[in-house]
Scaffold this motif. Structure first.
Motif, PDB file in Angstrom:
ATOM      1  N   SER A  17       0.842  -1.190   0.000  1.00 19.35           N
ATOM      2  CA  SER A  17       0.000   0.000   0.000  1.00 19.35           C
ATOM      3  C   SER A  17       0.878   1.241   0.000  1.00 19.35           C
ATOM      4  N   CYS A  18       0.230   2.400  -0.156  1.00 20.62           N
ATOM      5  CA  CYS A  18       0.991   3.648  -0.116  1.00 20.62           C
ATOM      6  C   CYS A  18       1.084   4.163   1.310  1.00 20.62           C
ATOM      7  N   GLY A  20      -1.396   5.068   3.032  1.00 18.13           N
ATOM      8  CA  GLY A  20      -2.564   5.905   3.295  1.00 18.13           C
ATOM      9  C   GLY A  20      -3.604   5.118   4.074  1.00 18.13           C
ATOM     10  N   CYS A  21      -3.915   3.928   3.596  1.00 18.17           N
ATOM     11  CA  CYS A  21      -4.920   3.100   4.275  1.00 18.17           C
ATOM     12  C   CYS A  21      -4.430   2.659   5.654  1.00 18.17           C
ATOM     13  N   GLY A  83      -9.383  -0.692   1.001  1.00 18.65           N
ATOM     14  CA  GLY A  83      -8.942   0.270   0.003  1.00 18.65           C
ATOM     15  C   GLY A  83      -8.962  -0.270  -1.422  1.00 18.65           C
ATOM     16  N   ALA A  84      -8.814   0.664  -2.357  1.00 14.80           N
ATOM     17  CA  ALA A  84      -8.859   0.306  -3.772  1.00 14.80           C
ATOM     18  C   ALA A  84      -7.724  -0.637  -4.156  1.00 14.80           C
ATOM     19  N   CYS A  85      -6.565  -0.458  -3.535  1.00 15.96           N
ATOM     20  CA  CYS A  85      -5.419  -1.308  -3.867  1.00 15.96           C
ATOM     21  C   CYS A  85      -5.673  -2.759  -3.488  1.00 15.96           C
ATOM     22  N   VAL A  91      -4.181   2.179  -7.859  1.00 16.34           N
ATOM     23  CA  VAL A  91      -3.293   2.969  -8.714  1.00 16.34           C
ATOM     24  C   VAL A  91      -2.012   2.221  -9.073  1.00 16.34           C
ATOM     25  N   PHE A  92      -1.727   1.156  -8.322  1.00 17.62           N
ATOM     26  CA  PHE A  92      -0.499   0.401  -8.601  1.00 17.62           C
ATOM     27  C   PHE A  92      -0.738  -0.780  -9.536  1.00 17.62           C
ATOM     28  N   GLY A 114     -12.666   2.824  -0.901  1.00 17.37           N
ATOM     29  CA  GLY A 114     -12.053   4.114  -0.596  1.00 17.37           C
ATOM     30  C   GLY A 114     -10.595   4.157  -0.967  1.00 17.37           C
ATOM     31  N   CYS A 115     -10.105   5.367  -1.206  1.00 17.77           N
ATOM     32  CA  CYS A 115      -8.684   5.573  -1.468  1.00 17.77           C
ATOM     33  C   CYS A 115      -8.347   6.939  -0.909  1.00 17.77           C
ATOM     34  N   ALA A 116      -7.961   7.055   0.352  1.00 15.81           N
ATOM     35  CA  ALA A 116      -7.893   5.986   1.335  1.00 15.81           C
ATOM     36  C   ALA A 116      -9.274   5.704   1.934  1.00 15.81           C
TER      37      ALA A 116
HETATM   38  S1  SF4 Z   1      -6.225   2.547  -1.676  1.00 15.46           S
HETATM   39 FE1  SF4 Z   1      -5.310   4.564  -1.979  1.00 15.46          FE
HETATM   40  S2  SF4 Z   1      -4.769   5.211   0.118  1.00 15.46           S
HETATM   41 FE2  SF4 Z   1      -5.133   3.016   0.187  1.00 15.46          FE
HETATM   42  S3  SF4 Z   1      -3.148   2.087  -0.071  1.00 15.46           S
HETATM   43 FE3  SF4 Z   1      -4.071   2.229  -2.115  1.00 15.46          FE
HETATM   44  S4  SF4 Z   1      -3.345   4.163  -2.954  1.00 15.46           S
HETATM   45 FE4  SF4 Z   1      -2.968   4.210  -0.743  1.00 15.46          FE
END
Ligand code: SF4
Lengths: 158, 289
Positions: A17-18, A20-21, A83-85, A91-92, A114-116
């Protein structure tokens, strides 16, 4: 809170993850959201956990780690992808090493959007998973005792 | 066979110990949460946790873990049983130490590095608190001229006035025995990650449930020892117990975990200064009687 498991011990795994979550997951434990009022405790030991929270998508490196953590958790257990990831890679998803969402490695019970993802929806997801846990506990009680392998096949290979 | 009140109390401890211990844990968690500005779990949360742990299906990590943990529980219960049955408290110390050793063995047997570090730290903590436990008993004996729970209980002068230093020392090691910060090196009572959980790493489901259960029993007789210090009047006993309980939780919430060197050194210094500093003059004064 009838029909919901009242003691939910959580192991949290950050796949790719980034962060964020993850920060939102931690926010659930702060005084504002106070996850402990639902009996949620975060533990570091998969053997003591009921619920696996995964943030971020799965990549070629951590897919085995994720399977190992899931494999060590005793039945009844449930998985929440946050989260979306965790759903699709988010996004990845186009990255060279990302295989996709959590479901590419282990079965997922609840997806939190959600993102996040917002702390409110994470808590909501955890409580939905708690209802699933309760169902599984009831089902397991009537199941024969030999199904000890829950804790387990992949875990033993660690 | 004649049943004495002592037997009844001891059996009562075995039966009601988990209920009282669980409630103590529940109040503890609520108080802790309130101190942190949270609402906290329901009062019965420890019981929900325990029933959940026992419903889990998990294979023990090896063949030794379960026998060790069961022995730990048995010896903890036996300690409390003998204590409330009015047996010699000196004997009880040995049973108590044996119970601790079984827990350490169980942790070592798992092969987890976290558990091994936890086990080592638990051994260090035992080294730290054991002298004070012995001093406490010697102090109680010197005041009441008995190693029997009920005879100490019956002493007319409040022990807290005769043994204030011993009480301070006991308070200090109580924090260690109850696995509270700043001395929760071996394992902590709160939600934590691998290293801090130490001793209980790799214990899951029913095995962890037994460890919890043993801890509840333990907290009951530890508070019973505290009770001895205030036993001259019921009001004093209530105030003393509540104040001690509150103090331990407060300390838990306002201090940071110390290194083992600091834990060991401070425990021994307190033992020497408060414990021996109280006991030696007290012994010289009461010697003639
Ligand atoms: S869903 Fe968005 S906030 Fe959560 S880990 Fe993925 S990029 Fe980050």
């Amino acid at each position: 809170m009838g029909g919901v498991e009242r003691s939910i011990w959580i192991v949290h795994y950050d796949a790719s993850s980034c962060n964020g979550c993850d920060i939102e997951v931690l926010a659930c434990l702060t005084p504002v959201y106070d996850a402990e009022r639902f009996g949620c405790i975060v533990t570091g030991d998969p053997k003591q956990a009921d619920l696996l929270l995964v943030t971020g998508g799965v990549n070629n490196r951590n897919v085995e780690v994720l399977k190992s953590i899931y494999g060590q958790m005793p039945e009844p257990r449930a998985v929440v992808a946050i989260g979306a990831c965790a759903y699709s890679g988010g996004v990845f998803s186009e990255c060279y090493n990302v295989c996709g969402g959590v479901a590419t490695a282990i079965p997922v019970d609840v997806y939190v959007p959600g993102c996040a993802a917002k702390p409110e929806s994470i808590l909501d997801g955890v409580l939905r998973a708690a209802a699933i846990l309760k169902e599984r506990r009831v089902a397991l009680r009537s199941a024969p005792r030999n199904a000890k392998k829950g804790s387990t096949e992949e875990g033993a290979r660690r | 066979m004649i049943f004495r009140t002592e037997n009844l109390v001891a059996i009562g401890f075995v039966v009601l110990g988990p209920i009282i211990g669980g409630l103590i844990a529940g109040v503890d968690r609520i108080l802790t949460a309130r101190m942190q500005g949270r609402i906290g779990p329901p009062l019965l949360q420890p019981f929900y946790d325990l029933s959940k742990l026992f419903s889990k299906r998990i294979a023990p990590v090896n063949r030794l873990q379960v026998p060790f943990i069961v022995s730990h529980l048995i010896f903890v219960v036996l300690t409390g049983f003998l204590f409330f049955e009015g047996s010699d408290i000196l004997l009880i110390i040995f049973v108590l130490t044996l119970a601790e050793v079984f827990l350490v063995l169980a942790a070592y047997s798992t092969g987890s590095p976290y558990a091994a570090i936890g086990a080592e730290r638990e051994l260090l903590l035992m080294t730290a608190y054991e002298p004070m436990i012995i001093l406490t008993l010697v102090g109680l004996y010197q005041a009441a001229k008995s190693f029997n729970f009920y005879e100490i209980l019956a002493s007319t002068t409040p022990l807290i006035l005769q043994l204030p230093g011993i009480y301070i020392g006991l308070l200090f090691i109580l924090v260690m025995k109850l696995q509270k910060s700043p001395f929760d090196l071996a394992t902590s009572h709160h939600a934590h990650q691998e290293l801090v959980k130490g001793l209980t790493a790799d214990m899951g489901g029913p095995v962890l449930g037994l460890v919890e259960l043993a801890h509840w029993y333990e907290s009951v007789y530890l508070y019973a020892i505290v009770f001895l210090f205030f036993s001259s009047s019921m009001l004093a006993a209530c105030i003393g117990l509540v104040a001690t309980f509150f103090f331990v939780i407060l300390i838990d919430n306002v201090t940071a975990r110390v290194k083992w060197q600091a834990a060991l050194a401070s425990a021994w210094i307190i033992t020497l200064v408060a414990g021996a500093g109280n006991l030696v003059p007290f012994y010289l004064i009461t010697r003639g009687h």
